[in-house]
Design a protein around this motif. Structure first.
Motif, PDB file in Angstrom:
ATOM      1  N   LEU A 183      40.321  58.911  34.213  1.00 26.97           N
ATOM      2  CA  LEU A 183      39.537  57.784  33.691  1.00 26.97           C
ATOM      3  C   LEU A 183      38.191  57.726  33.952  1.00 26.97           C
ATOM      4  CD1 LEU A 183      42.701  56.590  33.845  1.00 26.97           C
ATOM      5  CD2 LEU A 183      41.770  54.589  34.214  1.00 26.97           C
ATOM      6  N   GLU A 184      37.599  58.344  34.896  1.00 22.97           N
ATOM      7  CA  GLU A 184      36.248  58.552  35.222  1.00 22.97           C
ATOM      8  C   GLU A 184      35.606  59.779  34.622  1.00 22.97           C
ATOM      9  OE1 GLU A 184      36.290  55.738  39.220  1.00 22.97           O
ATOM     10  OE2 GLU A 184      37.117  58.030  39.246  1.00 22.97           O
ATOM     11  N   SER A 185      36.439  60.462  34.347  1.00 22.79           N
ATOM     12  CA  SER A 185      35.555  61.925  33.882  1.00 22.79           C
ATOM     13  C   SER A 185      36.004  62.182  32.243  1.00 22.79           C
ATOM     14  CB  SER A 185      36.283  63.093  34.713  1.00 22.79           C
ATOM     15  OG  SER A 185      37.956  63.054  34.598  1.00 22.79           O
ATOM     16  N   HIS A 235      45.434  45.313  34.118  1.00 18.38           N
ATOM     17  CA  HIS A 235      45.206  46.362  35.131  1.00 18.38           C
ATOM     18  C   HIS A 235      43.764  46.424  35.242  1.00 18.38           C
ATOM     19  CE1 HIS A 235      48.998  47.848  33.484  1.00 18.38           C
ATOM     20  NE2 HIS A 235      49.370  48.091  34.569  1.00 18.38           N
ATOM     21  N   PRO A 236      43.200  45.228  35.814  1.00 17.51           N
ATOM     22  CA  PRO A 236      41.647  45.115  35.959  1.00 17.51           C
ATOM     23  C   PRO A 236      40.994  46.096  36.695  1.00 17.51           C
ATOM     24  CG  PRO A 236      42.585  43.143  37.108  1.00 17.51           C
ATOM     25  CD  PRO A 236      43.856  43.996  36.317  1.00 17.51           C
ATOM     26  N   ILE A 237      41.428  46.467  37.752  1.00 17.30           N
ATOM     27  CA  ILE A 237      40.774  47.450  38.562  1.00 17.30           C
ATOM     28  C   ILE A 237      40.676  48.852  37.919  1.00 17.30           C
ATOM     29  CG2 ILE A 237      41.011  48.686  40.850  1.00 17.30           C
ATOM     30  CD1 ILE A 237      40.433  45.694  41.025  1.00 17.30           C
ATOM     31  N   LEU A 238      41.640  49.164  37.289  1.00 22.15           N
ATOM     32  CA  LEU A 238      41.628  50.608  36.322  1.00 22.15           C
ATOM     33  C   LEU A 238      40.595  50.374  35.321  1.00 22.15           C
ATOM     34  CD1 LEU A 238      45.343  51.783  36.427  1.00 22.15           C
ATOM     35  CD2 LEU A 238      43.358  52.481  38.059  1.00 22.15           C
ATOM     36  N   PHE A 239      40.549  49.294  34.781  1.00 19.71           N
ATOM     37  CA  PHE A 239      39.621  48.988  33.406  1.00 19.71           C
ATOM     38  C   PHE A 239      38.410  49.208  34.000  1.00 19.71           C
ATOM     39  CE2 PHE A 239      37.669  46.467  30.178  1.00 19.71           C
ATOM     40  CZ  PHE A 239      37.970  47.032  28.999  1.00 19.71           C
ATOM     41  N   GLN A 240      37.886  48.551  35.058  1.00 22.57           N
ATOM     42  CA  GLN A 240      36.685  48.476  35.620  1.00 22.57           C
ATOM     43  C   GLN A 240      36.263  49.942  36.167  1.00 22.57           C
ATOM     44  OE1 GLN A 240      34.476  46.248  35.223  1.00 22.57           O
ATOM     45  NE2 GLN A 240      36.076  45.157  34.152  1.00 22.57           N
ATOM     46  N   ARG A 241      37.249  50.613  36.709  1.00 22.59           N
ATOM     47  CA  ARG A 241      36.865  51.893  37.048  1.00 22.59           C
ATOM     48  C   ARG A 241      36.503  52.707  35.881  1.00 22.59           C
ATOM     49  NH1 ARG A 241      41.171  55.128  40.988  1.00 22.59           N
ATOM     50  NH2 ARG A 241      39.629  56.815  40.410  1.00 22.59           N
ATOM     51  N   LEU A 242      37.364  52.635  34.863  1.00 22.46           N
ATOM     52  CA  LEU A 242      36.994  53.305  33.362  1.00 22.46           C
ATOM     53  C   LEU A 242      35.544  52.569  32.833  1.00 22.46           C
ATOM     54  CD1 LEU A 242      37.671  54.685  30.792  1.00 22.46           C
ATOM     55  CD2 LEU A 242      39.101  52.420  29.955  1.00 22.46           C
ATOM     56  N   ARG A 262      33.060  51.579  34.485  1.00 22.23           N
ATOM     57  CA  ARG A 262      31.866  52.018  35.300  1.00 22.23           C
ATOM     58  C   ARG A 262      31.436  53.523  34.957  1.00 22.23           C
ATOM     59  NH1 ARG A 262      34.329  48.860  39.178  1.00 22.23           N
ATOM     60  NH2 ARG A 262      35.466  50.832  40.099  1.00 22.23           N
ATOM     61  N   ALA A 263      32.587  54.120  34.645  1.00 21.64           N
ATOM     62  CA  ALA A 263      32.645  55.552  34.350  1.00 21.64           C
ATOM     63  C   ALA A 263      31.763  55.788  32.810  1.00 21.64           C
ATOM     64  CB  ALA A 263      33.799  56.410  34.317  1.00 21.64           C
ATOM     65  N   ASP A 302      28.209  57.724  29.253  1.00 19.03           N
ATOM     66  CA  ASP A 302      28.291  57.489  27.769  1.00 19.03           C
ATOM     67  C   ASP A 302      29.630  57.751  27.208  1.00 19.03           C
ATOM     68  OD1 ASP A 302      27.016  56.079  25.541  1.00 19.03           O
ATOM     69  OD2 ASP A 302      26.098  57.879  24.994  1.00 19.03           O
ATOM     70  N   ALA A 303      30.621  57.358  27.562  1.00 15.40           N
ATOM     71  CA  ALA A 303      31.890  57.863  27.204  1.00 15.40           C
ATOM     72  C   ALA A 303      32.376  56.609  26.234  1.00 15.40           C
ATOM     73  CB  ALA A 303      32.947  57.704  28.169  1.00 15.40           C
ATOM     74  N   ARG A 304      33.303  56.971  25.081  1.00 17.62           N
ATOM     75  CA  ARG A 304      33.761  55.790  24.051  1.00 17.62           C
ATOM     76  C   ARG A 304      34.916  55.135  24.477  1.00 17.62           C
ATOM     77  NH1 ARG A 304      31.805  59.964  19.818  1.00 17.62           N
ATOM     78  NH2 ARG A 304      29.839  58.979  19.132  1.00 17.62           N
TER      79      ARG A 304
END
Length: 893
Positions: free
Chosen positions: A164-166, A181-188, A190-191, A196-198
């Motif tokens: 999710l971060e790469s 899944h808010p913790i995963l969504f925030q990881r995504l 922040r990355a 500059d990911a879409r």
């Protein structure tokens, strides 16, 4: 890293969160001077690196014993464990002897630990000899399991959270991850800011996950297969497939592509079928085709469908066709619903699988029989959840044991489930909660441990096994689920096979079975962990399966293009877009979609008692587009009667919102008969299932909506938990009290008796009555402390729907000043009483709507980040940031 497996000397206990499948690490610390426990995120856990969502942050507030089941009951009477266990074993034995093993069934839960799950599956499939054990994970993950097995040969998630971060493109399908899944969504997120990911969100309704998304595809409900078939066809037309990967590592590509081309010949055909602008479809296809590092995350909007498995395979097809599987920043990724849904899948908790990812082929049945030394391993799959409860209703299941779940509320067509339970000759329920929709039908109720008390493992969405550790003593005589199962097994004559003394022993057996005669044909392998000693198990750090010989985990699978199929190749599966099982018509013109809220969990047995979590949304509601509301004559804030084509009915508070597309409505899943008289959506959902996975279609039920105009409205605030006698009531937790919204067709004829039941005896009561206007108010004090307040008035859409916040706040006081007492019967506070904070927007940091509005108005704040800096709202899990943005816009306007 030391586990801190005990709290001696004030040491923190490392454990895992009991909510969603993210699997966050948690640190529980004892307070000083016996002041209770505090909970924080575990910065050393790789899933969350110290962050927790609003629910995880309030775990310490759920540790009380109010409402807990603390002793066994048989036919409503408390008994000792021996008597209860003897009854359970005796009745099960009698049913087997008279009707055979298939007359017995277990229905278990993703709330169980893996060791509990393993024990239950072993008893049913290995020794009772029936496949009739299924799990509430059938309601959330079964389509993913079936899709994985068709494509990969095994139920495996190829990627990990680091992807999710790469990634450079994240596609979120059928998931409001910002809330669920808010913790995963925030990881995504922040990355995304760093790379500059879409982000593309594919969902019929606009949710918090759409905030900041680069593209929202609000497709026609149920049209996911067409959209992804069109993507597969477009990838082929534009040369964006990976021909080398397809030739070397896949099968079925030509057939799958032919099917896709036939029904999606061009973008215009897809756009028309999905009811999307062609330009949006083209943009999504172009981004997907040109972005190598793409992750597609999917959840219940995909799974909970009569074509759920086909939706999963349509997503897997496009990743296989582009070779984007098992490599950094790319791959299909299933977001699991429950904390141990995957652990249950590993041990055979689903009726159509044996343990350790094995199926019901002759060689695997023999393998499991030899490993367990079992007398009668089941030789065919059992009944899946919906069919299992149909069999109960038809009298084919004579004995049913339910563990850690509430099917009377959560299963579709729930009224039929309750009728089945009422007719079943013998029902056992193991639970930690005394009174649920389901325990009401139990002949035997067995007290189980819950989070903070039980010890074992769970597996999260990225295949990571984490320890859930006990830090509290067992309350009453409650016991672990595995112990309860083992005790019944011993009384059935199989004590030697279930003679475990600890969950560590069960885990070692589970790990050994995963490696037994496994020469690499099964990816699921915990073999090295079978050698863990008790101390090693106690200190086990999070690890992803398959576990290598050196004891280290595996982050990604299939990176070398090899899959656990007979050929070693993955399969593309040709799928055809089909309409949902039931469509809207003139009689039932709207489609009901269901889902979770940000701050509540399942049927609210844990989260519903936390005032901070209840403050955000305090009633079951129906979200409806204003145009549809105008047609149906329902008003914002009024109560609507929602009737499903299934015959189920619910009474829900109306919320008008343009975020809800025309033709569909949304209602949350959480309320049940313990928290609302008629707020559950289980009776509305349809018991139609995916023919492959058996997962029910919980996202698509034709309904009709009409105004429900009560003769009176009111509210009750009380220190007691009650079930008021009213057509409409909802119970919500507040500080030191419970708040009840009330409404009914007509007031009880014995008004005084009704008030005494709710408020208490006349001693200490203050009253005011206006018979002409039919307005009545009662307040009761015990000494100087406020005990209850009841207001009723003639009906209207927004009359007395909730108590004034200042009145609720009086329940936190041990002494009500004399000057304030007369005002307790008024709708406004005495002069000098400060205005209350009102509704909580950020539950993590306990920031109210009033505080945010004040900060915007008085400090000139102009961005969500500025609000966060000033108030701390939205600085933890971030699931409230979209709502903060809405408040900012409204306040500035």
């Amino acid at each position: 890293m030391n586990s801190g497996a005990s709290a001696r000397g004030g040491a923190a206990v490392r454990t895992a969160c009991p909510y969603c499948g993210t699997g966050c690490g948690v640190l529980a610390r004892p307070g000083s001077g016996g002041a209770g426990w505090s909970v924080a995120g575990d910065s050393g856990h790789p899933a969350n690196s110290g962050r927790l969502c609003s629910k995880g942050n309030t775990l310490a507030e759920t540790l009380g014993l109010e409402g807990r089941l603390l002793a066994p009951r048989v036919d409503g009477s408390k008994v000792a464990w021996d008597e209860a266990l003897d009854v359970v074993a005796g009745r099960i034995r009698a049913v087997i002897d008279e009707h055979g093993p298939d007359a017995v069934a277990f229905y278990v839960s993703g709330q169980l630990l893996t060791e509990d799950y393993y024990a239950a599956n072993k008893l049913m499939k290995g020794f009772i000899g029936s496949g009739n054990i299924d799990t509430n994970s059938r309601l959330c993950m079964a389509s993913t399991v079936a899709g994985h097995r068709r494509a990969f040969g095994e139920d495996l998630v190829p990627g990990c959270y680091d992807d999710l971060e790469s990634c450079d493109l994240a596609v979120l399908v059928g998931s409001n991850a910002a809330w669920c899944h808010p913790i995963l969504f925030q990881r995504l997120n922040r990355a995304r800011g760093e790379r500059d990911a879409r982000l593309v969100v594919i969902d019929p309704r606009r949710t918090a996950s759409c905030d900041g998304a680069d593209l929202h595809l609000a497709l026609k409900p149920g049209s996911d297969v067409l959209l992804f078939n069109g993507l597969l066809a477009d990838l082929a037309r534009t040369g964006a497939i990976n021909a080398e990967f397809i030739a070397a590592h896949t099968e079925g590509y030509a057939e799958a592509l032919a099917q896709a081309m036939a029904e999606a010949p061009d973008i215009e055909a897809v756009a028309a079928g999905c009811e999307l602008p062609a330009e949006q479809v083209a943009r999504f296809y172009q981004w997907f085709g040109r972005t190598r590092r793409t992750v597609t995350l999917f959840s219940q909007g995909v799974n909970q469908s009569s074509q759920g498995t086909d939706k999963v395979n349509a997503i897997l097809n496009v990743h296989l066709a582009t070779g984007r599987v098992g490599r950094p920043g790319m791959g299909p990724f299933s977001l699991t619903g429950q904390p141990n849904a995957m652990g249950g899948r590993e041990v055979g908790g689903l009726a159509n699988q044996l343990a350790a990812h094995m199926d019901f082929s002759a060689d695997t049945i023999d393998r499991v029989r030899r490993f367990w030394r079992a007398p009668a391993v089941a030789e065919r799959p059992g009944l899946k959840a919906v069919d299992l409860f149909r069999a109960v209703g038809e009298g084919r299941i004579k004995a049913l044991w339910i563990m850690g779940t509430n099917p009377a509320a959560s299963l579709p067509e729930a009224n039929g489930v309750t009728a089945a339970l009422a007719a079943c000759p013998f029902v056992v329920v193991s639970d930690c909660v005394e009174d649920t929709d389901t325990t009401a039908f139990a002949h035997v109720v067995l007290p189980a441990l819950t989070w903070g008390e039980k010890d074992g493992t769970v597996t999260n969405s990225e295949r990571r096994i984490s320890r859930q550790r006990a830090f509290l003593p067992a309350p009453g005589v409650a016991r672990p689920d595995w112990w309860i199962v083992a005790q019944v097994a011993a009384r059935l004559g199989w004590g030697e096979a279930f003679g475990w003394a600890s969950p560590a022993e069960i885990f070692r057996e589970h790990a050994a079975l995963s490696a037994f005669e496994n020469e690499g044909e099964r990816a699921f392998n915990l073999g090295p962990l079978a050698r863990l000693g008790d101390d090693d198990y106690r200190d086990l750090d999070p690890v992803q399966w398959p576990v290598r010989a050196d004891g280290q985990g595996t982050a990604r699978l299939a990176a070398d293009g090899r899959f656990p199929t007979p050929s070693g190749k993955a399969r593309l599966v040709g799928v055809c877009a089909k309409p949902p099982a039931r469509l809207a018509d003139k009689a039932y013109p709207l489609i009901l979609n269901t889902g979770r809220l940000r701050d509540q969990w399942h049927t609210m047995t844990r989260t519903g008692a936390v005032p901070r979590l209840a403050s955000h949304t305090n009633e079951p509601f129906l979200a409806i587009n204003p145009d549809d509301a105008a047609i149906d004559g329902v008003e914002d804030g009024a109560i609507a009667r929602v009737e499903s084509v299934s015959g189920g009915v619910a009474l829900l508070r109306v919320r008008l919102t343009a975020d809800q597309p025309r033709g569909s409505v949304f209602a949350p899943i959480h309320w049940n008969r313990s928290f609302a008289a008629a707020g559950g959506v289980g009776p509305l959902a349809l018991a139609v299932t995916c023919p492959v996975s058996g997962q029910p279609e919980l996202k698509h039920a034709p309904v009709r909506v009409a105004p429900w105009r009560p003769g009176w409205n009111g509210f009750l605030v009380s220190r007691r938990r009650l079930s008021p006698c009213a057509d409409y009531w909802v119970r919500t937790a507040a500080d030191h009290c419970w708040v009840y919204s009330l409404a009914g067709a007509a007031l009880p004829t014995d008004l005084e008796g009704w008030a005494e039941t709710l408020v208490g005896p006349a001693d200490g009561r203050l009253e005011v009555h206006d018979a002409r206007r039919a307005v009545h108010r009662w307040v009761r004090l015990a000494g100087n402390r406020l005990e209850a307040a009841l207001y009723v008035a003639p009906g209207g859409p927004n009359v007395l729907t909730a108590p004034p916040p200042w009145l609720v706040e009086r329940f936190a006081l041990e002494l009500i000043p004399d000057a304030e007492r007369p005002w307790l019967l008024c709708e406004r506070p005495a002069s000098g009483v400060a205005a209350p904070a009102g509704r909580t927007v950020c539950a993590c940091m306990n920031v109210s709507e009033a505080a945010i509005v004040e900060a915007v108005r008085n400090r000139g704040l102009a961005s969500v980040d500025a609000i966060a800096k000033a108030t701390r709202a939205g600085t933890n899990c971030g699931s409230c940031r979209a709502e903060i943005g809405d408040l900012l816009a409204q306040t500035r306007k």
